[in-house]
Design a protein around this motif. Sequence first.
Motif, mmCIF file in Angstrom:
data_model
loop_
_atom_site.group_PDB
_atom_site.id
_atom_site.type_symbol
_atom_site.label_atom_id
_atom_site.label_comp_id
_atom_site.label_asym_id
_atom_site.label_seq_id
_atom_site.Cartn_x
_atom_site.Cartn_y
_atom_site.Cartn_z
ATOM 1 N N LEU A 136 0.437 2.447 14.262
ATOM 2 C CA LEU A 136 1.293 1.929 13.196
ATOM 3 C C LEU A 136 0.478 1.747 11.930
ATOM 4 C CD1 LEU A 136 3.299 -0.880 15.075
ATOM 5 C CD2 LEU A 136 4.212 1.310 14.272
ATOM 6 N N GLY A 137 1.081 2.040 10.777
ATOM 7 C CA GLY A 137 0.399 1.812 9.513
ATOM 8 C C GLY A 137 -0.713 2.811 9.265
ATOM 9 N N ARG A 138 -1.830 2.310 8.773
ATOM 10 C CA ARG A 138 -2.939 3.187 8.394
ATOM 11 C C ARG A 138 -4.272 2.462 8.564
ATOM 12 N NH1 ARG A 138 -5.402 1.893 3.578
ATOM 13 N NH2 ARG A 138 -4.376 0.298 2.291
ATOM 14 N N ALA A 139 -5.331 3.252 8.521
ATOM 15 C CA ALA A 139 -6.667 2.670 8.439
ATOM 16 C C ALA A 139 -7.027 2.554 6.953
ATOM 17 C CB ALA A 139 -7.664 3.554 9.170
ATOM 18 N N TRP A 140 -8.102 1.851 6.649
ATOM 19 C CA TRP A 140 -8.491 1.739 5.249
ATOM 20 C C TRP A 140 -9.227 2.997 4.799
ATOM 21 C CZ3 TRP A 140 -10.874 -1.123 9.131
ATOM 22 C CH2 TRP A 140 -12.236 -0.890 9.337
ATOM 23 N N ASN A 141 -9.470 3.123 3.505
ATOM 24 C CA ASN A 141 -10.129 4.298 2.948
ATOM 25 C C ASN A 141 -11.419 3.899 2.234
ATOM 26 O OD1 ASN A 141 -9.286 3.227 0.451
ATOM 27 N ND2 ASN A 141 -7.355 4.365 0.551
ATOM 28 N N LEU A 162 -0.559 -11.419 19.404
ATOM 29 C CA LEU A 162 -0.259 -12.183 18.187
ATOM 30 C C LEU A 162 1.170 -12.002 17.696
ATOM 31 C CD1 LEU A 162 -3.526 -11.585 16.099
ATOM 32 C CD2 LEU A 162 -2.938 -13.575 17.488
ATOM 33 N N PHE A 163 1.662 -10.783 17.769
ATOM 34 C CA PHE A 163 2.953 -10.479 17.141
ATOM 35 C C PHE A 163 4.001 -9.953 18.117
ATOM 36 C CE2 PHE A 163 -0.419 -9.777 13.956
ATOM 37 C CZ PHE A 163 -0.059 -10.756 13.025
ATOM 38 N N GLY A 164 3.721 -10.070 19.419
ATOM 39 C CA GLY A 164 4.689 -9.652 20.410
ATOM 40 C C GLY A 164 4.953 -8.168 20.433
ATOM 41 N N GLY A 165 4.003 -7.376 19.916
ATOM 42 C CA GLY A 165 4.155 -5.927 19.932
ATOM 43 C C GLY A 165 4.986 -5.375 18.786
ATOM 44 N N GLY A 166 5.396 -6.232 17.844
ATOM 45 C CA GLY A 166 6.181 -5.763 16.698
ATOM 46 C C GLY A 166 5.320 -5.089 15.652
ATOM 47 N N ASN A 167 5.897 -4.870 14.492
ATOM 48 C CA ASN A 167 5.168 -4.236 13.390
ATOM 49 C C ASN A 167 4.501 -5.321 12.540
ATOM 50 O OD1 ASN A 167 4.204 -2.793 11.230
ATOM 51 N ND2 ASN A 167 6.071 -1.612 10.904
ATOM 52 N N PRO A 168 3.157 -5.444 12.594
ATOM 53 C CA PRO A 168 2.486 -6.524 11.880
ATOM 54 C C PRO A 168 2.002 -6.148 10.479
ATOM 55 C CG PRO A 168 0.925 -5.449 13.290
ATOM 56 C CD PRO A 168 2.219 -4.669 13.424
ATOM 57 N N GLN A 169 2.365 -4.963 9.999
ATOM 58 C CA GLN A 169 1.868 -4.524 8.696
ATOM 59 C C GLN A 169 2.234 -5.533 7.601
ATOM 60 O OE1 GLN A 169 2.147 -0.087 7.820
ATOM 61 N NE2 GLN A 169 3.559 -0.232 9.556
ATOM 62 N N GLY A 170 1.219 -5.893 6.837
ATOM 63 C CA GLY A 170 1.431 -6.831 5.744
ATOM 64 C C GLY A 170 1.307 -8.290 6.160
ATOM 65 N N LYS A 171 1.191 -8.567 7.424
ATOM 66 C CA LYS A 171 1.064 -9.950 7.882
ATOM 67 C C LYS A 171 -0.387 -10.399 7.805
ATOM 68 C CE LYS A 171 5.209 -9.832 10.735
ATOM 69 N NZ LYS A 171 5.799 -10.052 12.069
ATOM 70 N N ILE A 172 -0.574 -11.705 7.771
ATOM 71 C CA ILE A 172 -1.899 -12.285 7.552
ATOM 72 C C ILE A 172 -2.465 -12.846 8.850
ATOM 73 C CG2 ILE A 172 -3.220 -14.009 6.277
ATOM 74 C CD1 ILE A 172 -2.094 -11.789 4.527
ATOM 75 N N ILE A 173 -3.728 -12.491 9.122
ATOM 76 C CA ILE A 173 -4.478 -13.144 10.193
ATOM 77 C C ILE A 173 -5.664 -13.851 9.544
ATOM 78 C CG2 ILE A 173 -3.806 -11.523 12.005
ATOM 79 C CD1 ILE A 173 -6.495 -10.118 11.660
ATOM 80 N N ARG A 174 -6.192 -14.836 10.222
ATOM 81 C CA ARG A 174 -7.280 -15.620 9.648
ATOM 82 C C ARG A 174 -8.491 -15.568 10.569
ATOM 83 N NH1 ARG A 174 -4.558 -19.774 9.016
ATOM 84 N NH2 ARG A 174 -3.828 -19.186 6.932
ATOM 85 N N VAL A 182 -3.177 -7.376 7.735
ATOM 86 C CA VAL A 182 -3.122 -6.320 8.744
ATOM 87 C C VAL A 182 -2.464 -5.091 8.130
ATOM 88 C CG1 VAL A 182 -2.225 -5.632 10.998
ATOM 89 C CG2 VAL A 182 -2.996 -7.990 10.629
ATOM 90 N N ILE A 183 -3.156 -3.946 8.187
ATOM 91 C CA ILE A 183 -2.596 -2.723 7.606
ATOM 92 C C ILE A 183 -2.321 -1.655 8.662
ATOM 93 C CG2 ILE A 183 -3.661 -3.098 5.352
ATOM 94 C CD1 ILE A 183 -5.788 -1.011 6.152
ATOM 95 N N GLY A 184 -2.790 -1.889 9.885
ATOM 96 C CA GLY A 184 -2.572 -0.876 10.918
ATOM 97 C C GLY A 184 -2.791 -1.412 12.318
ATOM 98 N N VAL A 185 -2.233 -0.665 13.282
ATOM 99 C CA VAL A 185 -2.385 -0.990 14.700
ATOM 100 C C VAL A 185 -2.843 0.277 15.422
ATOM 101 C CG1 VAL A 185 -1.239 -1.762 16.812
ATOM 102 C CG2 VAL A 185 -0.569 -2.742 14.605
#
Length: 433
Positions: A136-141, A162-174, A182-185
């Motif tokens: 899901l999403g992307r890796a960084w460049n 953390l997210f129950g297997g959903g789409n975590p793109q854009g969510k914050i982890i600390r 989070v930009i990718g899985v």
Amino acid sequence: MMIKYYFELALRSFRRSPGLTALMLLTIAIGVGACMTTLTVFHVLSGDPIPGKSDKLFNIQLDAFALRGYKPGDEPPLQLTRYDAQTLLSEARADRQVMMTAGGVAVELDGQKPVFTTARYTSADFFPMFEVPVKLGRAWNAADDKAAARVAVISEKLNEQLFGGGNPQGKIIRIREKDLTVIGVLGKWRPVPTFYDMTIGAYRNAEDVYLPFSTAMDLKFGSMGNFNCWGEHAPSTSRDVGAPCAWIQYWAELGTPERAKAYHQYLKDYSELQRKAGRFERPVNVGFYKVMDWLAHREVVPSDIKLQLWLAFGFLSVCLVNTVGLLLAKCLRRSGEIGVRRALGAPRRQIFLQFLVEAGSLGLAGGLLGLVLTGLGLWAVRSGSADYAGMIELDTVMLITTLALALLASLAAGLLPAWRATQVTPALQLKTQ
């Protein structure tokens, strides 16, 4: 048609001597089961972790150690200093290049208990170089590397936690009170062994969190693994750019032998330049290993596994010798039958083939039973405490190998009894009937 007839004769023979047949089956099965259990473990642990690309990836070592204690032939340190790693990365002479290290982290999410796991601080080429799947999403460049972007890619397992297997793109982890987006899985990815960094274990799970090396250093995250320092410096500066400490793994991807040769020379020239500048004190000593050569150099397969493999083949040999003896005994008991067939015109080659088919049939049956015993043996391995226990599985190659080994072993064991059967004298046997 004769082969089919010989199979029928073999089945009749097995039925006439059920006890002896069961003993031979069990002997072959135990030998094959013990051998294939060990061989499967060896096969998994010594396999190519990145097929089709392992001859294009190179582990890099540069000898930045102080001259004190130097002995000709000494190995360079396993890893690079931060200065050398960042310099090689910025000059970008390879098709792709990666610098990295590992760290232990506690990942926090509002309203949840922290998850303690491992992280990898690396550069952008890590994902395409090592064929890491992004689900899901992307890796960084490279731009994110340069900007020390506060981004992270997480594993499928951590996403589930953390997210129950959903789409975590854009969510914050600390992590350590620092926010990361989070930009990718990642998809499922577990190279065996973890060749890219064996300083913290060769048969461990891949990391759950990935973030730019520059970001980790900017946020002063700690690292874990092999850390080798020399010279005088304050402990608090060990991870600084100019610190005399080797702690960073470095890999280069080179698509052709010509590119590899040129890059190897570039590393030698770089080392010589550092010698002239006074940074390197020892003679030029560059470590430059393809993946499989690196694994062999590091002796990644445990020595006890190699010993067990030899012992298992030795045990199989003992089982075969016992099988030969049992087949010979059975052959002698059937001398009258063989004499009658020879008197009726059966040539020696047909007698030989008949007994060889019987041995092969016994081997196939023993192989099937050996598969069951191999499965039990691998279950015992997976139940053990070794760090590689959970990854041991019987794949298709090993399944076919098990049956082939049983067949070949039984045919080898049947050669002497089959030859002995051809030496039976018809006239002598007929007189005794």
